[in-house]
Scaffold this active site. Structure first.
Site, PDB file in Angstrom:
ATOM      1  N   HIS A   1      89.795  60.308  21.898  1.00 51.20           N
ATOM      2  CA  HIS A   1      88.447  60.161  21.326  1.00 51.20           C
ATOM      3  C   HIS A   1      88.457  59.770  19.851  1.00 51.20           C
ATOM      4  O   HIS A   1      87.402  59.553  19.265  1.00 51.20           O
ATOM      5  CB  HIS A   1      87.653  61.456  21.494  1.00 51.20           C
TER       6      HIS A   1
ATOM      7  N   ASN B   1      81.256  56.355  25.428  1.00 47.27           N
ATOM      8  CA  ASN B   1      82.497  56.466  24.653  1.00 47.27           C
ATOM      9  C   ASN B   1      82.750  55.192  23.844  1.00 47.27           C
ATOM     10  O   ASN B   1      83.819  55.013  23.281  1.00 47.27           O
ATOM     11  CB  ASN B   1      83.696  56.687  25.573  1.00 47.27           C
TER      12      ASN B   1
ATOM     13  N   HIS C   1      92.439  68.183  27.944  1.00 40.97           N
ATOM     14  CA  HIS C   1      91.833  67.370  29.007  1.00 40.97           C
ATOM     15  C   HIS C   1      92.489  67.601  30.371  1.00 40.97           C
ATOM     16  O   HIS C   1      93.685  67.878  30.464  1.00 40.97           O
ATOM     17  CB  HIS C   1      91.993  65.901  28.602  1.00 40.97           C
TER      18      HIS C   1
ATOM     19  N   LYS D   1      87.911  53.676  25.341  1.00 40.67           N
ATOM     20  CA  LYS D   1      86.805  54.295  24.597  1.00 40.67           C
ATOM     21  C   LYS D   1      86.446  53.396  23.411  1.00 40.67           C
ATOM     22  O   LYS D   1      85.895  52.323  23.615  1.00 40.67           O
ATOM     23  CB  LYS D   1      87.188  55.728  24.258  1.00 40.67           C
TER      24      LYS D   1
ATOM     25  N   GLU E   1      94.864  67.931  21.896  1.00 42.11           N
ATOM     26  CA  GLU E   1      94.091  66.731  21.583  1.00 42.11           C
ATOM     27  C   GLU E   1      93.854  66.758  20.076  1.00 42.11           C
ATOM     28  O   GLU E   1      93.940  67.820  19.454  1.00 42.11           O
ATOM     29  CB  GLU E   1      92.747  66.748  22.320  1.00 42.11           C
TER      30      GLU E   1
ATOM     31  N   SER F   1      86.963  66.796  23.347  1.00 36.36           N
ATOM     32  CA  SER F   1      85.814  66.034  23.826  1.00 36.36           C
ATOM     33  C   SER F   1      84.633  66.890  24.240  1.00 36.36           C
ATOM     34  O   SER F   1      83.549  66.375  24.450  1.00 36.36           O
ATOM     35  CB  SER F   1      86.229  65.159  25.000  1.00 36.36           C
TER      36      SER F   1
ATOM     37  N   ASP G   1      97.060  63.937  21.920  1.00 40.81           N
ATOM     38  CA  ASP G   1      96.218  62.958  22.616  1.00 40.81           C
ATOM     39  C   ASP G   1      95.028  62.622  21.711  1.00 40.81           C
ATOM     40  O   ASP G   1      94.188  63.470  21.431  1.00 40.81           O
ATOM     41  CB  ASP G   1      95.754  63.571  23.947  1.00 40.81           C
TER      42      ASP G   1
HETATM   43  C1  LIG Z   1      89.251  59.860  28.473  1.00 37.74           C
HETATM   44  C2  LIG Z   1      90.447  60.718  28.227  1.00 37.74           C
HETATM   45  C3  LIG Z   1      91.641  60.487  28.894  1.00 37.74           C
HETATM   46  C4  LIG Z   1      91.753  59.508  30.009  1.00 37.74           C
HETATM   47  O1  LIG Z   1      91.808  58.224  29.538  1.00 37.74           O
HETATM   48  P1  LIG Z   1      91.432  57.025  30.550  1.00 37.74           P
HETATM   49  O2  LIG Z   1      92.000  55.838  29.888  1.00 37.74           O
HETATM   50  O3  LIG Z   1      89.955  57.030  30.672  1.00 37.74           O
HETATM   51  O4  LIG Z   1      92.106  57.350  31.855  1.00 37.74           O
HETATM   52  C5  LIG Z   1      92.740  61.240  28.523  1.00 37.74           C
HETATM   53  N1  LIG Z   1      92.660  62.187  27.571  1.00 37.74           N
HETATM   54  C6  LIG Z   1      91.507  62.472  26.958  1.00 37.74           C
HETATM   55  C7  LIG Z   1      91.465  63.530  25.916  1.00 37.74           C
HETATM   56  C8  LIG Z   1      90.369  61.747  27.267  1.00 37.74           C
HETATM   57  O5  LIG Z   1      89.225  62.021  26.671  1.00 37.74           O
END
Ligand SMILES: *Cc1c(COP(=O)(O)O)cnc(C)c1O
Length: 388
Positions: free
Chosen positions: A208, A43, A131, A239, A175, A179, A205
């Site tokens: 990514h 990531n 997610h 990431k 999102e 992902s 969210d």
């Molecule tokens: C990786 C991810 C998370 C979690 O984030 P972390 O900081 O790793 O806990 C939340 N939402 C999505 C869409 C993710 O890909």
């Protein structure tokens, strides 16, 4: 306790047993069983996690030398180091929003925000593929919820027409970059839908996408020009930002409400100040990392075209990012393909149900901006020869 053992045996029989691998890394390579494999599952989208010059510059900074490695408390007690507010001010200014709020991780953010904001008078409408952390947040909230088909805004529109009037508040959850399929949401479309109502919030969210998209690296909302219309925009620092933690940008009202109601913020020790300073250091430089974003976009386009040419059906047509899934169907086929690639020197992993829908097991490739043309060419060569 026999049932634990039986459950694990069953997972193993289905090719679904998870393990914690021991994986030393050398830059963008992973060392596994004495072999050096190009990491195609990272990531670290901009290649910052292994950028030694960047790290040295930070290590020599005043902030790094003077800040503690533990906050020793929640921010609401004694863990409120000024660096948190400095980073929040930077985020709010960059996104041109009233407020920003930091969290210990994206998981903490997603598992905490919805339970804080939603109650029995709230309806949550979530994309089917959000997610796991968002799903857990929805469940914990105790609110009524419905999941619309992935990116199916006609269905979402009908659900809003049929149900929104029955609730005091409706929250649409998506999102921006998904992902598992590497496809994206049409955020302006979601903004238009929510604006038809006075009581609908949009929660996006960008885990990514932050760092990797947008003129200054703020994410897909910046690219799609709708940052101001997203009520709660979250991103992670673990990431592309090569750090740890997460944030939301929102109104001052929502920030204050979360500060008073969000259990994963209130009841957890804040991240170490030194980590916050590193995040601040990297985030401040994001606008200047355009060349890395362009490089990532360029190699992603090349790999998508190559995968589509060699495996006409396995890549979802909507995939349009640096996350490139090769959907193979059965768990066994995905495991076999990933193993074949690993033998060729490429570290990529099978993704199986329940992470993805049954029958859509896949190998998920994700790129990082510092992969060289030769390395990418080498991998593309294997597309023709590694087959099931
Ligand atoms: C990786 C991810 C998370 C979690 O984030 P972390 O900081 O790793 O806990 C939340 N939402 C999505 C869409 C993710 O890909």
């Amino acid at each position: 306790m026999q049932h634990f053992k039986h459950a694990l045996e069953e997972l193993k029989a289905q090719d679904r047993l998870r393990r914690l691998p021991d994986l030393p890394q050398q830059g963008r390579y992973i060392v596994s069983d004495g072999l050096k494999l190009l990491n195609l599952s990272s990531n670290d989208y901009l290649g910052l996690a292994h950028d030694k010059a960047l790290r040295h510059e930070f290590l020599n900074s005043e902030a790094c030398r003077n800040l503690p490695w533990s906050s020793s408390s929640s921010r609401l007690l004694t863990g409120g180091f000024p660096i948190y507010q400095e980073l929040e001010a930077l985020l709010a200014a960059r996104y041109q929003r009233e407020a920003a709020l930091l969290f210990n991780s994206g998981y903490h953010a997603n598992v905490g925000i919805l339970p804080a904001l939603a109650d029995k008078k709230t309806l949550i409408l979530a994309d089917k593929w959000v997610h796991a952390s968002l799903i857990d947040g929805i469940r914990l909230s105790g609110a009524d919820y419905l999941r619309y088909r992935h990116n199916d805004y006609a269905q979402l529109e009908r659900l809003l027409e049929q149900r929104a009037a029955d609730y005091r508040c409706v929250i649409i959850v998506t999102e921006s970059l998904f992902s598992m399929d590497g496809d994206t949401a049409d955020l302006p479309h979601l903004v238009r839908l929510k604006k038809r109502y006075g009581h609908v919030l949009l929660y996006v969210d960008e885990a990514h996408a932050v760092g990797a998209y947008g003129e200054t690296g703020l994410g897909l909302a910046e690219m799609q020009d709708c940052v101001a219309d997203i009520d709660i925009l979250t991103g992670t620092f673990g990431k592309a930002l090569a750090s740890v933690g997460a944030f939301a940008v929102c109104s001052g009202l929502i920030k204050e409400y979360l500060t008073n109601h969000m259990r994963t913020l209130i009841f957890s020790t804040a991240l170490p100040p030194v980590n916050m300073a590193w995040t601040h250091f990297v985030f401040r430089q994001l606008p200047g990392m355009k060349a890395r974003r362009e490089r990532l976009a360029g190699i992603s386009r090349r790999l998508r075209e190559a995968v589509a040419a060699h495996h006409p059906s396995p890549m979802p047509a909507a995939a349009n990012s640096h996350i490139i899934p090769c959907v193979l169907g059965s768990n066994g086929a995905a495991v076999k393909q990933a193993q074949a690639w690993q033998k060729q020197g490429y570290y990529c992993l099978p993704i199986r149900p329940p992470t993805v829908p049954p029958g859509s097991a896949r190998v998920r490739l994700s790129l990082t901006a510092d992969i060289s043309d030769d390395e990418l060419d080498g991998f593309i060569q294997t597309l023709g020869i590694v087959d099931n």
